[in-house]
Motif scaffolding. Sequence first.
Motif, mmCIF file in Angstrom:
data_model
loop_
_atom_site.group_PDB
_atom_site.id
_atom_site.type_symbol
_atom_site.label_atom_id
_atom_site.label_comp_id
_atom_site.label_asym_id
_atom_site.label_seq_id
_atom_site.Cartn_x
_atom_site.Cartn_y
_atom_site.Cartn_z
ATOM 1 N N UNK A 67 0.831 -1.210 0.000
ATOM 2 C CA UNK A 67 0.000 0.000 0.000
ATOM 3 C C UNK A 67 0.860 1.252 0.000
ATOM 4 N N UNK A 68 1.993 1.199 0.737
ATOM 5 C CA UNK A 68 2.888 2.360 0.776
ATOM 6 C C UNK A 68 3.440 2.636 -0.611
ATOM 7 N N UNK A 69 3.800 1.536 -1.352
ATOM 8 C CA UNK A 69 4.341 1.716 -2.708
ATOM 9 C C UNK A 69 3.267 2.237 -3.659
ATOM 10 N N UNK A 71 0.696 4.070 -2.956
ATOM 11 C CA UNK A 71 0.291 5.460 -2.707
ATOM 12 C C UNK A 71 1.424 6.445 -2.925
ATOM 13 N N UNK A 72 2.633 5.935 -3.298
ATOM 14 C CA UNK A 72 3.760 6.871 -3.490
ATOM 15 C C UNK A 72 3.751 7.424 -4.912
ATOM 16 N N UNK B 2 5.384 4.306 6.133
ATOM 17 C CA UNK B 2 5.469 5.352 5.113
ATOM 18 C C UNK B 2 4.085 5.897 4.755
ATOM 19 N N UNK B 3 3.132 4.972 4.645
ATOM 20 C CA UNK B 3 1.778 5.391 4.277
ATOM 21 C C UNK B 3 1.185 6.290 5.372
ATOM 22 N N UNK B 6 2.706 9.706 5.159
ATOM 23 C CA UNK B 6 2.131 10.498 4.054
ATOM 24 C C UNK B 6 0.760 11.048 4.440
#
Lengths: 72, 167
Positions: A67-69, A71-72, B2-3, B6
Amino acid sequence: MRSGEELPEVVRHVLEFKAARRKALANLPPEEKLRLIVEMQKWARAAHIATGRPPTPVWNLAMLMRRAQESS
Amino acid sequence: MNEAVRAFRELQAEGVIRRFALGGAAALIFYTEPVLTYDIDFFVLVDVPVGQLLSMQPIYEHLHRKGYMVVGEQILIGDAPVHVLVAYNPLVEEAVHEARELPFNGELVPVITPEYLIAIALQTNRYKDRERARLLWEQAAIDEAKLNDILTRHGLMEVWEAVRSQQ
């Protein structure tokens, strides 16, 4: 063993090893430490279930990273 | 992580919060060996107009609109529950102001410094907090002059001496 008595050599050796191991763990990158926390969560959950206690949470690290990737 | 960062940067950009920083056990991964935790604590600074009561509602509403599930006081980001703690006293406010941006998975994360993590742990002063303070002292690169200054100004030197004398 009474308090104040000197620890046997074999125990002192194990304690020294553990202290060095903790120092090595402290020097790992934070990303790797997060992975270790999730592993600890898995062990804690298994232990809770095995002893008839309610299961504790385990983070889905793969999903978090994906999910982090996304949303980047 | 990280999410979550952000999402909080968006809150900051939209003026919902003034600043934020990672604290609690999750912050320890930047300084010490990992310790078991089940949630991620973000400390935030918010501007409250004079005469108004502090409300967490705008934070939760914003995150809910962004698609995050709010469960009670926690926000679920992936499977990781995130706690939002509004800086509740001058020590925590200062800690958020002085947080450092540290790299994590190729991005920067604002993290409370080890000196402030020790001070907050001493102020909270449960058994596990004292253990954390000791762990940080043993394993993190602590600026002693800075730590002494923080502990003196916030009246925590006596607690710190008691914790250290137990080592």
